[in-house]
Design a protein around this motif. Structure first.
Motif, PDB file in Angstrom:
ATOM      1  N   THR A 242       0.837  -1.211   0.000  1.00 59.92           N
ATOM      2  CA  THR A 242       0.000   0.000   0.000  1.00 59.92           C
ATOM      3  C   THR A 242       0.861   1.245   0.000  1.00 59.92           C
ATOM      4  O   THR A 242       0.584   2.221  -0.718  1.00 59.92           O
ATOM      5  CB  THR A 242      -0.919   0.008   1.234  1.00 59.92           C
ATOM      6  OG1 THR A 242      -1.739  -1.162   1.205  1.00 59.92           O
ATOM      7  CG2 THR A 242      -1.807   1.244   1.238  1.00 59.92           C
ATOM      8  N   ASP A 243       1.931   1.230   0.775  1.00 63.85           N
ATOM      9  CA  ASP A 243       2.815   2.392   0.854  1.00 63.85           C
ATOM     10  C   ASP A 243       3.549   2.616  -0.469  1.00 63.85           C
ATOM     11  O   ASP A 243       3.690   3.755  -0.928  1.00 63.85           O
ATOM     12  CB  ASP A 243       3.824   2.196   1.986  1.00 63.85           C
ATOM     13  CG  ASP A 243       4.702   3.420   2.203  1.00 63.85           C
ATOM     14  OD1 ASP A 243       4.146   4.532   2.344  1.00 63.85           O
ATOM     15  OD2 ASP A 243       5.933   3.277   2.187  1.00 63.85           O
ATOM     16  N   ARG A 246       1.149   4.097  -2.940  1.00 62.44           N
ATOM     17  CA  ARG A 246       0.883   5.517  -2.682  1.00 62.44           C
ATOM     18  C   ARG A 246       2.010   6.384  -3.226  1.00 62.44           C
ATOM     19  O   ARG A 246       1.766   7.417  -3.879  1.00 62.44           O
ATOM     20  CB  ARG A 246       0.727   5.734  -1.175  1.00 62.44           C
ATOM     21  CG  ARG A 246       0.566   7.206  -0.755  1.00 62.44           C
ATOM     22  CD  ARG A 246       0.518   7.347   0.761  1.00 62.44           C
ATOM     23  NE  ARG A 246       1.734   6.832   1.382  1.00 62.44           N
ATOM     24  CZ  ARG A 246       2.883   7.529   1.444  1.00 62.44           C
ATOM     25  NH1 ARG A 246       2.952   8.737   0.900  1.00 62.44           N
ATOM     26  NH2 ARG A 246       3.937   6.997   2.031  1.00 62.44           N
ATOM     27  N   GLN A 249       2.001   6.516  -6.991  1.00 59.39           N
ATOM     28  CA  GLN A 249       0.929   7.382  -7.471  1.00 59.39           C
ATOM     29  C   GLN A 249       1.343   8.848  -7.397  1.00 59.39           C
ATOM     30  O   GLN A 249       1.093   9.627  -8.322  1.00 59.39           O
ATOM     31  CB  GLN A 249      -0.345   7.151  -6.654  1.00 59.39           C
ATOM     32  CG  GLN A 249      -1.556   7.936  -7.148  1.00 59.39           C
ATOM     33  CD  GLN A 249      -1.977   7.531  -8.549  1.00 59.39           C
ATOM     34  OE1 GLN A 249      -1.959   6.354  -8.891  1.00 59.39           O
ATOM     35  NE2 GLN A 249      -2.363   8.507  -9.355  1.00 59.39           N
TER      36      GLN A 249
END
Length: 379
Positions: A242-243, A246, A249
């Protein structure tokens, strides 16, 4: 599907209009003909429908061509390919002033044999910048894009040429989209054909994840050691955390801001106006002219004329970059083992080679791509 139809429809309409004028057949008739399987009809029907003028066997065709060019029917008719005609050496113009035509053909830093190698392209552009005899540049772009990083390097080299007081005109070929538009956007004048595919102002990041195949189907597992949190990033044997997702992105969004800023500055538009027509959408050259992404419709001849006019010169010599090489020289410069391997894979994979080559090179090249949208179906 909606995006594809948005540019296919005007291209088809343009083709119909040209055919209608050339063959004196109405657009409605042509559309009706397009809805039939013409490849299966008797050739004589093509004459009746106005699509061809007459039917000939090859000997009759040769006689027809001999009469056209004014040679005796007993003389040999010599044919030449486009490449052979292009290779004919023209009489050298001794004018000191030069116009450089620079060809950017193929994917940008995508590992293709005939693609755009931005390191070499920037080297050529820097040479042009410093060459006092070169008074203007025509950049011929026929590229669906590729590396966002490589595109930025070419953009900077074009800026340096303009700062040296040399006008730059861009001539777009079949496609000059995404990274292909990135390297075009700061030219003094941009020319496109009505059916050119351009725009596609956007970037994306792609990190392949083969875990389902390698672990789920083949039973392969991976292990390793690392000193820090992101020591094994990126990895094709696992999904992003997830990190990591992020931060990637954020990285992409910064790249998109830079891309749209470059376009806004190059086209003399505010960034809000650029973003309304960006987001990766592809436009035909005709639509791009209406939107302000290109200046005029026309080919490389018009781009050359405007470059000459902006340079304010009369007599000039045209020089081309990259310099032409014979087959064997280019073969050895591009690592012959890789070339042979690529040809073997092409023969084995057929129509799927393009997708395979794209995935392979995306794994090895920049994660951030400014490339025209595509569909990738692998089973």
């Amino acid at each position: 599907r909606e995006q594809t139809m948005a540019y296919m429809t005007p291209i088809w309409n343009h083709l119909l209009e040209q055919l209608s004028q050339d063959r004196d057949i109405s657009v409605d008739q042509l559309n009706n003909l397009a809805d039939t399987l013409l490849v299966t009809v008797d050739a004589k029907e093509l004459i009746a429908k106005g699509l061809v003028d007459t039917l000939m066997y090859r000997p009759q065709m040769n006689e027809f061509l001999k009469a056209k060019v004014g040679i005796d029917k007993d003389d040999d008719l010599i044919f030449a390919s486009i490449n052979e005609v292009a290779s004919i050496k023209q009489a050298q113009n001794k004018a000191k002033d030069e116009i450089a035509i620079v060809y950017a053909e193929g994917g940008i830093d995508m590992g293709e044999t005939n693609g755009v190698n931005t390191a070499k392209l920037v080297e050529d552009l820097t040479k042009i910048q410093n060459d006092k005899n070169v008074k203007a540049v025509v950049l011929r772009v026929n590229s669906p894009g590729g590396s966002a990083y490589g595109s930025e390097q070419v953009w900077a080299a074009i800026e340096a040429i303009k700062a040296a007081g040399k006008p730059v005109a861009v001539s777009m070929g079949d496609v000059a989209a995404s990274g292909g538009y990135y390297i075009s956007c700061n030219a003094d004048r941009i020319f496109a054909n009505p059916t050119t595919l351009t725009g596609s102002i956007g970037i994306y990041g792609l990190i392949p994840n083969y875990k389902g195949l390698l672990t789920g189907k083949l039973g392969l597992t991976f292990d390793g050691v690392q000193t820090n949190k992101y020591g094994n990033f990126p990895s094709v044997s696992r999904a992003m955390t997830t990190d990591e997702h992020r931060q990637m992105q954020q990285y992409i969004e910064r790249g998109y801001e830079l891309f749209t800023t470059r376009c806004a500055e190059g086209r003399g538009m505010n960034i809000e106006a650029i973003k309304k027509i960006a987001e990766g959408r592809v436009w035909t050259g005709e639509a791009a002219k209406e939107l302000g992404l290109v200046d005029e419709l026309g080919g490389i001849d018009k781009a050359l004329d405007i470059a000459v006019a902006k340079a304010d010169i009369e007599n000039y010599t045209v020089i081309s970059y990259p310099a032409k090489q014979d087959f064997f020289s280019s073969l050895f410069e591009t690592k012959p083992t890789n070339y042979v391997e690529a040809q073997l894979l092409k023969s084995k994979l057929g129509e799927y080679y393009r997708q395979f080559d794209l995935l392979k090179n995306l794994q090895e090249k920049s994660m951030i791509q400014a490339r025209v949208p595509f569909e990738l179906n692998i089973k």
